[in-house]
Design a protein around this motif. Structure first.
Motif, short mmCIF file in Angstrom:
data_model
loop_
_atom_site.label_atom_id
_atom_site.label_comp_id
_atom_site.label_asym_id
_atom_site.label_seq_id
_atom_site.Cartn_x
_atom_site.Cartn_y
_atom_site.Cartn_z
N PHE A 136 5.10 18.93 3.76
CA PHE A 136 5.85 20.17 3.53
C PHE A 136 7.35 19.93 3.69
O PHE A 136 8.15 20.40 2.87
CB PHE A 136 5.39 21.25 4.52
N VAL A 137 7.72 19.18 4.72
CA VAL A 137 9.13 18.89 4.95
C VAL A 137 9.75 18.17 3.76
O VAL A 137 10.84 18.51 3.29
CB VAL A 137 9.31 18.06 6.24
N HIS A 138 9.05 17.18 3.23
CA HIS A 138 9.59 16.42 2.09
C HIS A 138 9.62 17.25 0.81
O HIS A 138 10.41 16.95 -0.09
CB HIS A 138 8.77 15.15 1.88
N CYS A 139 8.79 18.29 0.74
CA CYS A 139 8.80 19.15 -0.44
C CYS A 139 9.99 20.11 -0.44
O CYS A 139 10.53 20.44 -1.50
CB CYS A 139 7.51 19.95 -0.53
N VAL A 140 10.38 20.59 0.73
CA VAL A 140 11.42 21.63 0.79
C VAL A 140 12.80 21.09 1.15
O VAL A 140 13.79 21.79 0.98
CB VAL A 140 11.03 22.74 1.80
N ALA A 141 12.88 19.86 1.64
CA ALA A 141 14.17 19.32 2.09
C ALA A 141 15.08 19.00 0.90
O ALA A 141 14.61 18.65 -0.20
CB ALA A 141 13.96 18.07 2.92
N THR A 142 16.37 19.12 1.12
CA THR A 142 17.35 18.74 0.10
C THR A 142 17.53 17.21 0.15
O THR A 142 17.05 16.54 1.06
CB THR A 142 18.70 19.41 0.39
N LYS A 143 18.24 16.69 -0.85
CA LYS A 143 18.47 15.24 -0.90
C LYS A 143 19.21 14.77 0.35
O LYS A 143 18.91 13.72 0.92
CB LYS A 143 19.25 14.87 -2.15
N ARG A 144 20.19 15.56 0.77
CA ARG A 144 20.96 15.19 1.96
C ARG A 144 20.09 15.21 3.21
O ARG A 144 20.18 14.34 4.07
CB ARG A 144 22.14 16.14 2.11
#
Length: 244
Positions: free
Chosen positions: A90-98
């Motif tokens: 979930f974290v990798h799906c919603v996180a921005t590139k930064r």
């Protein structure tokens, strides 16, 4: 607002600006359902798997205590691995590139911590393969803690009242009590009966199977809303909860 986890959610990811309150509730409901599922499986594994691992191994001709201890530890490790899996996804799906750069830096640090702890378990404590499993538990715990904080802040920045709550993931008290009593009965049987002969081992496993069926009946009786949520997720027809 700038996130302590790297970057601004609102500034860097325009998808979040258009996300509705229903979408946020759905995301929270999915995370809560998955968390409850893994904690439920973990409770059953701890109550039954940790106690019965040596008996099961003895039936297939494996009497090595090191293997039994490793399998016992693995019963605790599996639900941690599952929790980390869906939280990190979930974290990798919603996180921005930064944010992803910041996240991956922390994950690399956790990997280094795991390696150091594993070396200590292998050479310092001399726990062998059991120590490797324990080191992995530490690694999973660190990752879960980080992902949980990130997700909680993500929901706050989204404007939701709160993220998923641990209290909503804990199984019903009746289920916990049933698992606790089952574990106590199994432990008593292992303590006061000889596990050297085949009959005692088979009898213990048979009694444990009956207890396992009883626990499943308790789950079916007291976890109906959760069971329906899991079935809805499995079929792809998630019903959004009216409130949590």
């Amino acid at each position: 607002m700038v996130s302590q986890y790297g970057g601004s959610v609102r500034a860097d990811n325009t998808d979040l600006v258009g996300m509705s309150a229903d979408d946020a509730r759905t995301a929270r409901h999915v995370l809560t359902t998955l968390g409850r599922l893994h904690l439920l499986i973990g409770t059953i594994l701890v109550a039954f798997g940790t106690l019965l691992s040596p008996t099961l191994l003895s039936l297939i001709g494996q009497s090595d205590l090191a293997i039994a201890h490793t399998l016992t530890a693995y019963c605790v490790y599996l639900p941690l691995m599952g929790m980390n899996g869906f939280l990190e996804a979930f974290v990798h799906c919603v996180a921005t590139k930064r944010q992803l750069l910041h996240i991956n830096t922390w994950m690399a640090c956790f990997t280094v911590a795991y390696a150091l702890f594993a070396i200590q378990m292998l050479h310092g404590s001399k726990l062998g393969s059991t120590g490797m499993v324990v080191a992995n538990m530490l690694n999973m715990a660190l990752r879960i803690g980080y992902c949980w904080r990130f997700i909680s802040q993500w929901f706050r920045q989204l404007g939701a009242n709160h993220g998923p709550r641990l209290s909503a993931m804990i199984p019903h008290p009746a289920v916990l009590y049933a698992c606790l009593m089952s574990g106590a009965v199994i432990l008593t049987a292992l303590t006061f009966t000889s596990q050297q002969d085949l009959f005692s081992r088979v009898a213990t496993l048979a009694a444990s199977a009956v207890l396992g069926i009883a626990v499943l009946r308790v789950i079916w009786r007291f976890e109906q809303p959760f069971v329906q949520s899991v079935l809805a997720l499995r079929s792809g027809q998630l019903q959004r909860p009216r409130s949590e």
